[in-house]
Design a protein around this motif. Structure first.
Motif, PDB file in Angstrom:
ATOM      1  N   PRO A 355      -2.159   3.617   4.892  1.00 15.79           N
ATOM      2  CA  PRO A 355      -1.166   3.168   4.049  1.00 15.79           C
ATOM      3  C   PRO A 355      -0.413   4.229   3.359  1.00 15.79           C
ATOM      4  N   VAL A 358       1.986   6.053   5.459  1.00 12.98           N
ATOM      5  CA  VAL A 358       3.023   5.154   5.812  1.00 12.98           C
ATOM      6  C   VAL A 358       3.834   5.447   4.501  1.00 12.98           C
ATOM      7  N   ALA A 416       8.607   0.311   7.693  1.00 12.86           N
ATOM      8  CA  ALA A 416       7.204  -0.053   7.291  1.00 12.86           C
ATOM      9  C   ALA A 416       6.330  -0.719   7.953  1.00 12.86           C
ATOM     10  N   VAL A 417       6.992  -2.105   8.465  1.00 15.41           N
ATOM     11  CA  VAL A 417       6.361  -2.956   9.089  1.00 15.41           C
ATOM     12  C   VAL A 417       5.754  -2.505  10.483  1.00 15.41           C
ATOM     13  N   ALA A 420       2.966  -0.059  10.149  1.00 11.77           N
ATOM     14  CA  ALA A 420       1.680  -1.175   9.758  1.00 11.77           C
ATOM     15  C   ALA A 420       1.173  -1.761  10.926  1.00 11.77           C
ATOM     16  N   ILE A 425      -3.108  -1.699  10.419  1.00 11.73           N
ATOM     17  CA  ILE A 425      -3.043  -1.898   8.855  1.00 11.73           C
ATOM     18  C   ILE A 425      -3.371  -3.495   8.525  1.00 11.73           C
ATOM     19  N   ASP A 427      -3.318  -7.263   7.086  1.00 12.41           N
ATOM     20  CA  ASP A 427      -2.207  -8.066   6.585  1.00 12.41           C
ATOM     21  C   ASP A 427      -1.774  -7.850   5.195  1.00 12.41           C
ATOM     22  N   ASN A 429      -1.993  -5.107   3.055  1.00 11.83           N
ATOM     23  CA  ASN A 429      -1.657  -4.215   2.970  1.00 11.83           C
ATOM     24  C   ASN A 429      -0.188  -3.931   3.562  1.00 11.83           C
ATOM     25  N   ALA A 430      -0.176  -4.412   4.762  1.00 13.17           N
ATOM     26  CA  ALA A 430       1.207  -4.533   5.468  1.00 13.17           C
ATOM     27  C   ALA A 430       2.068  -4.978   4.819  1.00 13.17           C
ATOM     28  N   LEU A 433       3.315  -2.984   1.673  1.00 15.77           N
ATOM     29  CA  LEU A 433       3.893  -1.697   2.233  1.00 15.77           C
ATOM     30  C   LEU A 433       5.371  -2.081   2.294  1.00 15.77           C
ATOM     31  N   HIS A 501      -4.928  -1.717  -1.614  1.00 15.24           N
ATOM     32  CA  HIS A 501      -3.884  -2.713  -2.219  1.00 15.24           C
ATOM     33  C   HIS A 501      -3.615  -2.780  -3.678  1.00 15.24           C
TER      34      HIS A 501
END
Length: 533
Positions: A355, A358, A416-417, A420, A425, A427, A429-430, A433, A501
């Motif tokens: 993360p 990212v 970013a999505v 991820a 990565i 869910d 944290n996604a 992000l 997170h």
């Protein structure tokens, strides 16, 4: 007349590098010394790079086949110089601001073309010197230089400049030809520049692997050059002292240049005077739909951006990278996942660091689209029009911020999505992000407007001044990069203190605080500053 034109064109080429574009005068004192030092450093860095390649090829070439190394370096020299000189040839030949004035004088078009081609030739030699002269020096160091070889190689340096000139003139002619077929010439310029940048990036990624394969198979490379690239086969032998090869390569280069000169001179008047962006006015009766002031202001920002090559090539580049990267990741993201998977198994902490990676990528990409940091300055001397309209100054600033959000936050969130998902990565944290990318883009757009209000430049003569040289743009660009890297370092050292997170959530809160403060400043002080700029 030719001598006068030559002096004028060479002075214009020198002005591109040694004239202050903001003030219009010559660089003097510290500015001139700093510019010279910068060019010397760049020249030496590139010369050392090509010198290393030359040492590799000359050492790997079989005995008696040194011509292969010279042929390869000749290819690199001609290709690099042609690419770097391509845009200059288009600008010098067909886009010069004084073309129409000179054509109205009793000057034959062929003479005018010849004078402009000489300046392009000189710059081609400068670029070719970055690869060819270091190769000559390496040959001298390795004891492979004689008086005959020195004369032959130096002669070939000037002769290959003729081939470079021919190729760049043909490139400029092709661009000018297609420019006459489009109503908006700026689109052609942007497309050419983007293709140029893409070619540079592809070449950069492929260079190391290609050079390694080439050095390991010099014999096979010689066969390919002889069979497929005959001119450079002759160039390689000419650099090794072959009189017949010198004559053949010189004749070939002269013939290509003559053809290019004939083509350009015969079509020069039409190519230089055709109004590429002109359109015939046609009256069409239609009903105009009323719209809100906010939509009208937003449309104004978008229209200016699309019609400005400088803005599109600087701020739009990040958007292209983000959109292209997102599409690639959504389609081919499994390639990245396959490479990251084994590493994650071998390094357990890598999953926690993904993360942060990212975040760094998103910060760097979104910072490339810092259009709001120059949006106020871009109004220039026409800012009074917005100030005199019955529109709240805050609405004008909000429109600039909103357009910045379109260029930064939206494509950044999608990127970013995509990252991820490709990196696997989880869910929670996604989602965080994606929220971080959205807030970073909006905060950056708002902060850019604040900085531009504090440090406006309305006296520019070229849009490149506020867009490329403005302090707010530099601060926001490099500040975004530094912020992303600092966050990654901080996240790495605090990985045992808080979960990933929570760390991302703290960053979102910090960004929201900066955004809220900047937005409040715009409402209380920023709008008043804009009203009286």
């Amino acid at each position: 007349m030719l001598k006068t034109l030559l002096r004028k064109n060479l002075q214009e080429v020198g002005a591109l590098y040694f004239r202050d574009k903001k003030g219009g005068g010559k660089r003097t004192g510290g500015a001139l010394i700093g510019m010279i030092i910068l060019y010397v450093i760049i020249f030496l860095a590139l010369a050392l790079s090509f010198g290393g390649m030359a040492a590799l090829f000359l050492s790997a070439a079989p005995a008696g086949s040194e011509w292969i190394a010279w042929a390869v370096m000749g290819i690199l020299s001609v290709v690099m110089a042609s690419v770097l000189n391509a845009i200059l040839s288009y600008v010098q030949l067909f886009m010069a601001h004084d073309n129409e004035m000179l054509l109205s004088m009793p000057i034959p078009p062929g003479t005018l073309v010849l004078s402009r081609m000489v300046s392009v030739y000189v710059m081609g030699l400068v670029y070719a010197a970055l690869a060819w002269l270091p190769t000559m020096f390496v040959g001298f160091v390795q004891g492979k230089m004689t008086a005959l070889l020195f004369v032959s190689q130096l002669l070939m340096f000037f002769v290959q400049g003729l081939l470079i000139l021919a190729l760049t003139c043909l490139f400029g002619w092709v661009v000018a030809f297609f420019a006459t077929k489009f109503k908006n010439q700026k689109i052609v310029t942007v497309i050419v520049c983007l293709l140029f940048l893409i070619g540079i990036y592809v070449l950069q990624f492929k260079t190391n692997a290609l050079l390694n394969r080439l050095s390991e198979n010099m014999g096979r490379a010689g066969e390919v050059i002889k069979e497929s690239i005959w001119p450079f086969y002759q160039l390689g032998h000419a650099a090794c002292g072959s009189i017949s090869a010198i004559l053949l390569f010189t004749a070939f280069s002269a013939a290509i240049l003559a053809a290019a000169y004939f083509l350009v001179s015969k079509t020069y008047i039409k190519m230089s005077t055709t109004k590429k962006s002109g359109t015939k006015a046609k009256f069409k009766e239609k009903q105009i739909k009323a719209t809100s002031a906010n939509k009208a202001l937003l449309k104004k920002e978008a229209t200016h951006f699309v019609n400005s090559v400088t803005c599109m090539l600087n701020s739009g580049l990040g958007v292209i990278f983000m959109v292209a990267g997102s599409i690639f990741l959504f389609i081919k993201g499994d390639i990245l996942a396959d490479r990251i998977g084994p590493l994650a198994e071998a390094i357990p902490e890598l999953e926690q660091m993904l993360p942060l990676a990212v975040i760094v990528i998103v910060c760097m990409m979104e910072s490339l689209g810092t259009i709001t940091a120059a949006s106020v300055s871009l109004e220039g001397k026409h800012i009074w029009m917005l100030q005199s309209m019955p529109v709240d100054p805050l609405a004008v600033l909000n429109a600039k911020i909103q357009f910045g959000v379109y260029l930064q936050a939206i494509p950044g969130t999608i990127l970013a999505v995509a990252l991820a998902i490709a990196l696997g990565i989880n869910d929670s944290n996604a989602v965080l992000l994606a929220v971080f990318a959205a807030f970073f883009g909006r905060t950056s757009a708002t902060l850019g407007t604040v900085l531009n209000l504090k440090h406006p430049n309305l006296d520019w003569t070229s849009e490149q001044t506020p867009v490329k040289r403005g302090a707010p743009v530099a601060f926001l660009l490099f500040g975004g990069w530094i912020f992303g890297m600092a966050v990654a370092v901080l996240g790495f050292f605090s990985r045992n203190l808080m979960p990933t997170h929570i760390f991302i959530l703290v960053l979102v809160v910090v960004l929201f605080g900066v955004y809220a403060y900047s937005n409040k400043w715009l409402k209380t002080k920023g709008a008043a500053i804009f009203r009286y700029l």
